[in-house]
Design a protein around this motif. Sequence first.
Motif, PDB file in Angstrom:
ATOM      1  N   PHE A 149      -2.042  11.645   8.542  1.00 42.33           N
ATOM      2  CA  PHE A 149      -1.628  13.022   8.809  1.00 42.33           C
ATOM      3  C   PHE A 149      -0.332  13.343   8.079  1.00 42.33           C
ATOM      4  O   PHE A 149      -0.198  14.387   7.449  1.00 42.33           O
ATOM      5  CB  PHE A 149      -1.495  13.261  10.316  1.00 42.33           C
ATOM      6  CG  PHE A 149      -2.813  13.209  11.022  1.00 42.33           C
ATOM      7  CD1 PHE A 149      -3.616  14.348  11.108  1.00 42.33           C
ATOM      8  CD2 PHE A 149      -3.284  12.017  11.561  1.00 42.33           C
ATOM      9  CE1 PHE A 149      -4.851  14.306  11.735  1.00 42.33           C
ATOM     10  CE2 PHE A 149      -4.519  11.967  12.190  1.00 42.33           C
ATOM     11  CZ  PHE A 149      -5.304  13.108  12.279  1.00 42.33           C
ATOM     12  N   GLU A 150       0.646  12.404   8.149  1.00 47.58           N
ATOM     13  CA  GLU A 150       1.924  12.632   7.472  1.00 47.58           C
ATOM     14  C   GLU A 150       1.752  12.723   5.960  1.00 47.58           C
ATOM     15  O   GLU A 150       2.497  13.418   5.278  1.00 47.58           O
ATOM     16  CB  GLU A 150       2.916  11.514   7.826  1.00 47.58           C
ATOM     17  CG  GLU A 150       3.334  11.482   9.296  1.00 47.58           C
ATOM     18  CD  GLU A 150       4.155  12.710   9.704  1.00 47.58           C
ATOM     19  OE1 GLU A 150       4.730  13.367   8.820  1.00 47.58           O
ATOM     20  OE2 GLU A 150       4.211  13.019  10.908  1.00 47.58           O
ATOM     21  N   TYR A 151       0.765  12.021   5.420  1.00 45.09           N
ATOM     22  CA  TYR A 151       0.513  12.054   3.976  1.00 45.09           C
ATOM     23  C   TYR A 151      -0.313  13.276   3.559  1.00 45.09           C
ATOM     24  O   TYR A 151      -0.557  13.490   2.388  1.00 45.09           O
ATOM     25  CB  TYR A 151      -0.232  10.782   3.532  1.00 45.09           C
ATOM     26  CG  TYR A 151       0.626   9.536   3.428  1.00 45.09           C
ATOM     27  CD1 TYR A 151       1.981   9.541   3.778  1.00 45.09           C
ATOM     28  CD2 TYR A 151       0.088   8.343   2.958  1.00 45.09           C
ATOM     29  CE1 TYR A 151       2.760   8.394   3.681  1.00 45.09           C
ATOM     30  CE2 TYR A 151       0.862   7.191   2.848  1.00 45.09           C
ATOM     31  CZ  TYR A 151       2.190   7.222   3.218  1.00 45.09           C
ATOM     32  OH  TYR A 151       2.944   6.081   3.109  1.00 45.09           O
ATOM     33  N   GLY A 152      -0.813  14.019   4.538  1.00 46.15           N
ATOM     34  CA  GLY A 152      -1.568  15.218   4.193  1.00 46.15           C
ATOM     35  C   GLY A 152      -3.053  14.993   3.999  1.00 46.15           C
ATOM     36  O   GLY A 152      -3.741  15.813   3.390  1.00 46.15           O
ATOM     37  N   LEU A 153      -3.575  13.891   4.524  1.00 47.92           N
ATOM     38  CA  LEU A 153      -5.018  13.626   4.374  1.00 47.92           C
ATOM     39  C   LEU A 153      -5.844  14.430   5.379  1.00 47.92           C
ATOM     40  O   LEU A 153      -7.063  14.478   5.274  1.00 47.92           O
ATOM     41  CB  LEU A 153      -5.316  12.136   4.559  1.00 47.92           C
ATOM     42  CG  LEU A 153      -4.593  11.187   3.619  1.00 47.92           C
ATOM     43  CD1 LEU A 153      -5.023   9.750   3.871  1.00 47.92           C
ATOM     44  CD2 LEU A 153      -4.857  11.564   2.166  1.00 47.92           C
ATOM     45  N   ASP A 206       0.998   7.196   7.265  1.00 48.05           N
ATOM     46  CA  ASP A 206       0.030   7.736   8.226  1.00 48.05           C
ATOM     47  C   ASP A 206      -0.755   8.840   7.531  1.00 48.05           C
ATOM     48  O   ASP A 206      -0.201   9.630   6.771  1.00 48.05           O
ATOM     49  CB  ASP A 206       0.854   8.288   9.402  1.00 48.05           C
ATOM     50  CG  ASP A 206       0.044   9.056  10.415  1.00 48.05           C
ATOM     51  OD1 ASP A 206      -0.108   8.557  11.538  1.00 48.05           O
ATOM     52  OD2 ASP A 206      -0.411  10.174  10.086  1.00 48.05           O
ATOM     53  N   ALA A 211       0.825  -1.212   0.000  1.00 48.35           N
ATOM     54  CA  ALA A 211       0.000   0.000   0.000  1.00 48.35           C
ATOM     55  C   ALA A 211       0.858   1.260   0.000  1.00 48.35           C
ATOM     56  O   ALA A 211       0.516   2.253  -0.624  1.00 48.35           O
ATOM     57  CB  ALA A 211      -0.933  -0.006   1.205  1.00 48.35           C
ATOM     58  N   SER A 212       1.998   1.208   0.726  1.00 47.31           N
ATOM     59  CA  SER A 212       2.947   2.328   0.717  1.00 47.31           C
ATOM     60  C   SER A 212       4.332   1.792   0.383  1.00 47.31           C
ATOM     61  O   SER A 212       4.791   0.826   1.002  1.00 47.31           O
ATOM     62  CB  SER A 212       3.015   3.020   2.085  1.00 47.31           C
ATOM     63  OG  SER A 212       1.816   3.705   2.378  1.00 47.31           O
ATOM     64  N   VAL A 213       4.974   2.387  -0.602  1.00 44.64           N
ATOM     65  CA  VAL A 213       6.354   2.020  -0.968  1.00 44.64           C
ATOM     66  C   VAL A 213       7.188   3.285  -0.880  1.00 44.64           C
ATOM     67  O   VAL A 213       6.770   4.344  -1.334  1.00 44.64           O
ATOM     68  CB  VAL A 213       6.422   1.396  -2.372  1.00 44.64           C
ATOM     69  CG1 VAL A 213       5.935  -0.048  -2.335  1.00 44.64           C
ATOM     70  CG2 VAL A 213       5.628   2.184  -3.389  1.00 44.64           C
ATOM     71  N   MET A 214       8.369   3.155  -0.267  1.00 49.71           N
ATOM     72  CA  MET A 214       9.143   4.347   0.075  1.00 49.71           C
ATOM     73  C   MET A 214      10.597   4.219  -0.355  1.00 49.71           C
ATOM     74  O   MET A 214      11.157   3.134  -0.327  1.00 49.71           O
ATOM     75  CB  MET A 214       9.120   4.562   1.594  1.00 49.71           C
ATOM     76  CG  MET A 214       7.718   4.680   2.162  1.00 49.71           C
ATOM     77  SD  MET A 214       7.785   5.090   3.935  1.00 49.71           S
ATOM     78  CE  MET A 214       6.069   5.538   4.204  1.00 49.71           C
ATOM     79  N   ALA A 252      13.091   6.889   3.144  1.00 48.21           N
ATOM     80  CA  ALA A 252      12.261   7.505   4.181  1.00 48.21           C
ATOM     81  C   ALA A 252      11.864   6.416   5.173  1.00 48.21           C
ATOM     82  O   ALA A 252      11.835   5.227   4.839  1.00 48.21           O
ATOM     83  CB  ALA A 252      11.020   8.153   3.579  1.00 48.21           C
ATOM     84  N   SER A 253      11.548   6.812   6.385  1.00 48.61           N
ATOM     85  CA  SER A 253      11.173   5.866   7.425  1.00 48.61           C
ATOM     86  C   SER A 253       9.759   5.338   7.200  1.00 48.61           C
ATOM     87  O   SER A 253       8.839   6.123   6.910  1.00 48.61           O
ATOM     88  CB  SER A 253      11.262   6.559   8.790  1.00 48.61           C
ATOM     89  OG  SER A 253      10.675   5.745   9.793  1.00 48.61           O
ATOM     90  N   ARG A 288       7.726   4.717   9.268  1.00 44.34           N
ATOM     91  CA  ARG A 288       6.839   5.351  10.244  1.00 44.34           C
ATOM     92  C   ARG A 288       6.021   6.507   9.662  1.00 44.34           C
ATOM     93  O   ARG A 288       5.074   6.981  10.276  1.00 44.34           O
ATOM     94  CB  ARG A 288       7.661   5.824  11.452  1.00 44.34           C
ATOM     95  CG  ARG A 288       8.231   4.696  12.298  1.00 44.34           C
ATOM     96  CD  ARG A 288       7.206   4.125  13.262  1.00 44.34           C
ATOM     97  NE  ARG A 288       6.873   5.132  14.275  1.00 44.34           N
ATOM     98  CZ  ARG A 288       5.714   5.774  14.356  1.00 44.34           C
ATOM     99  NH1 ARG A 288       4.748   5.502  13.498  1.00 44.34           N
ATOM    100  NH2 ARG A 288       5.496   6.664  15.292  1.00 44.34           N
ATOM    101  N   PHE A 289       6.392   6.961   8.443  1.00 43.67           N
ATOM    102  CA  PHE A 289       5.612   8.041   7.817  1.00 43.67           C
ATOM    103  C   PHE A 289       4.284   7.572   7.228  1.00 43.67           C
ATOM    104  O   PHE A 289       3.480   8.405   6.799  1.00 43.67           O
ATOM    105  CB  PHE A 289       6.435   8.714   6.712  1.00 43.67           C
ATOM    106  CG  PHE A 289       7.462   9.693   7.216  1.00 43.67           C
ATOM    107  CD1 PHE A 289       7.071  10.876   7.824  1.00 43.67           C
ATOM    108  CD2 PHE A 289       8.819   9.429   7.091  1.00 43.67           C
ATOM    109  CE1 PHE A 289       8.018  11.783   8.291  1.00 43.67           C
ATOM    110  CE2 PHE A 289       9.767  10.334   7.553  1.00 43.67           C
ATOM    111  CZ  PHE A 289       9.375  11.515   8.155  1.00 43.67           C
ATOM    112  N   ARG A 322      -6.673   2.146  -0.306  1.00 40.58           N
ATOM    113  CA  ARG A 322      -5.437   1.403  -0.048  1.00 40.58           C
ATOM    114  C   ARG A 322      -4.535   2.278   0.812  1.00 40.58           C
ATOM    115  O   ARG A 322      -4.351   3.463   0.510  1.00 40.58           O
ATOM    116  CB  ARG A 322      -4.769   1.093  -1.401  1.00 40.58           C
ATOM    117  CG  ARG A 322      -3.719   0.018  -1.328  1.00 40.58           C
ATOM    118  CD  ARG A 322      -3.286  -0.436  -2.719  1.00 40.58           C
ATOM    119  NE  ARG A 322      -2.326  -1.533  -2.583  1.00 40.58           N
ATOM    120  CZ  ARG A 322      -1.681  -2.100  -3.584  1.00 40.58           C
ATOM    121  NH1 ARG A 322      -1.887  -1.685  -4.813  1.00 40.58           N
ATOM    122  NH2 ARG A 322      -0.824  -3.087  -3.377  1.00 40.58           N
TER     123      ARG A 322
END
Lengths: 426, 426
Positions: B385-389, B383, B371-374, B377-378, B380-381, B403
């Motif tokens: 709020f961290e994604y700006g939702l 989230d 669902a998240s590929v980085m 970056a940690s 832990r991001f 997703r």
Amino acid sequence: MTPADLESTIAHMGAAARAASAAMAKASPAPKDGALRALAQWLRSEGAALAAANAEDIAAAQKAGLAGPMVDRLKLTPDAIETVAAGCEQIAAMPDPIGEITELRQRPSGIRVGRMRVPLGVFGMIYESRPNVTIEAASLAIKSGNACILRGGSEAIRSNRALWRLVQQALVDAGLPPDAVQLVQTTDRAAVGHLIASPDAVDVIIPRGGKSLIERISREAKVPVIKHLDGNCHVYVDAGADLEMALKLVDNAKTQKYSPCNAAESLLVHAAVAPAFLPRIGAVFAAKRVEMRVEPACKPLLRGIKGAEVVDATEDDWSQEYLAPIISIRIVDGLDTAIAHINRYGSHHTDAIVTNNHVHAMRFLREVDSASVMVNASTRFADGFEYGLGAEIGISTDKLHARGPVGLEGLTSLKWVVLGEGETRG
Amino acid sequence: MTPADLESTIAHMGAAARAASAAMAKASPAPKDGALRALAQWLRSEGAALAAANAEDIAAAQKAGLAGPMVDRLKLTPDAIETVAAGCEQIAAMPDPIGEITELRQRPSGIRVGRMRVPLGVFGMIYESRPNVTIEAASLAIKSGNACILRGGSEAIRSNRALWRLVQQALVDAGLPPDAVQLVQTTDRAAVGHLIASPDAVDVIIPRGGKSLIERISREAKVPVIKHLDGNCHVYVDAGADLEMALKLVDNAKTQKYSPCNAAESLLVHAAVAPAFLPRIGAVFAAKRVEMRVEPACKPLLRGIKGAEVVDATEDDWSQEYLAPIISIRIVDGLDTAIAHINRYGSHHTDAIVTNNHVHAMRFLREVDSASVMVNASTRFADGFEYGLGAEIGISTDKLHARGPVGLEGLTSLKWVVLGEGETRG
């Protein structure tokens, strides 16, 4: 095949599809589009072999006493083959949806966050009769970078096998894994049961067929289903509507074709225009022998129309998808009643208003809870090609994921991508 | 309550929610944002009543012998109340997602076709312990124009009732139907069974809690579930990676907090950098008393580190979500092996690569099926709020519909709108 053999066959197909889906997901546009163009060529050059296989299906169907319309749906004419071949080329010419990254924005933490469109993985397609669905599903799977497992009707098995062999050839031609498109070779109905209960192998099931098939699959599936139930579509003729336009739209929505799910099944007319409108549309329906099932208030307005078949509607009629020359008709006292009627009795498929009132148009769009909502257009437009999707894998009456006509986008998902330069969370 | 009474209670709540959802769907931004701001005010002014209700829950939990961390999660401190009140104001300040029409394009037939964002309708929220979820779910429902039925943990029932009464008051203040947010008042577990089996009443279920709760709900639900299973998150340190950055990222991903689902549970290190990197990260983990479960090849590189707890990993370890100071470690021979390992053993939640190689970064983003590929970056991001939702109703490990972190958008769907001028289909 014993039940255990069947289960293990489906499990093997699922594992092979899962493996092939990884290769398809990372394939660049060139081999995918190459496979689609090769498939178009094979369809055109192998017409004789396809005709022979199809003739066997048709002979078997006739021998088994299948009804005429069922046999018709089995037919793979040269025209039908050219249509699916041209469809493959059209899909090849479309932009590749996979890998696109959108909405990439930098956040206060420093990371950049966006979304990438990726294939779903593996879809299972369960369908009846029409063998052209084999090519439509295969071509959409290839373009969208998915693998798929196809399960057609047993009456079309020879045609489907012949078509599927060409898909195999086209995948090999393009250097893609042939397991990306698999066909269930057995006609044993238990195969469907295994397929829809394999969440490890299949990400989503797309059934195409009658309501009872789709209800059964939805009930028994252990994987998500993109389901298309019925299309009880309404046209509401508002007060002050252009009645010439209304006449044309209601006629087209009901009578242009009776069998599609986006044909109108119910007409709501505002009381203010009913005296002017109902006799005119009644005459159109009478001329085309469309039976009208009406509430009592309509009857005086439909009296004396030559050849009109007017009967009393029952409560059941408001929920009916006739797929036939029958329409239910009701007079309503305003927009609120029309919207409430549609949301209560409709099937959330496609509903239209004919109006000149802007506020009513906007309220109808917002408040009618259907996959397609229309102003001054025929419900018959609810279709992937008419909407510009380029192709259609099905129509969804669900609200989650895909809603309404489903094209390539419905076979994909958006994952989050995060690009950093060593950021950590504090 | 008898089983029949319970069933009829849930059915009544469902019908009331369905009716309220129609009013919520057409509500303009002003009353919705007004309700959210009123709710923030009520939360601040009714602190004493909330504290009293919460104290009763805590006393009952202690008397029942609930474990310390469970009792902690029940606590509704003044700080926690201020956080949810501020959250309501933040959501009120966000743009209203409902009613927006996008991609409106004219088609060759003349019709203009676009998509309108609309609420899903009614969602059911099933959660444990933390009473603040009551306010988070209610505020997201109000903003997104949905109705919701809340079912919190029985141990928090007094706190949840007190919070829910304030939601009722805020809805009434703003002229919105109080049935838009309902709370299941009984602590009978069978209520959940009825709620998740009511497709007429509920469009989607969002469970928040342990894996066993979510698995049970998914198995028994007759409505779609936005589910969050486990987070077995990986960090892969590539050949040629900046090892200072890798050290910082792996440390943060594993140790900044052990309990969140986006904490790293498994470390993959390229063989070329393992001799330089493993002793250094091993020392970090040893200092923080993080147990390392490793394959044999790692052991010589972790020998002699003071206080290091190094044990042999079993096959099971690669699939484990520890949520604890434990990490599994493996040396891999390259990117392909790393991607294959993550796709096989991971939970498709969040995975990161530390690399300086652009091609590897792009391949990791595309080919890791999570669902998240980085990149750099940690984990832990991952989230909302961290994604700006702006807010998060949950995290989805599904591929369909939503997703990863799910914000307001996940509570909406896109329907098709068609604007015509009398077009018919030929």
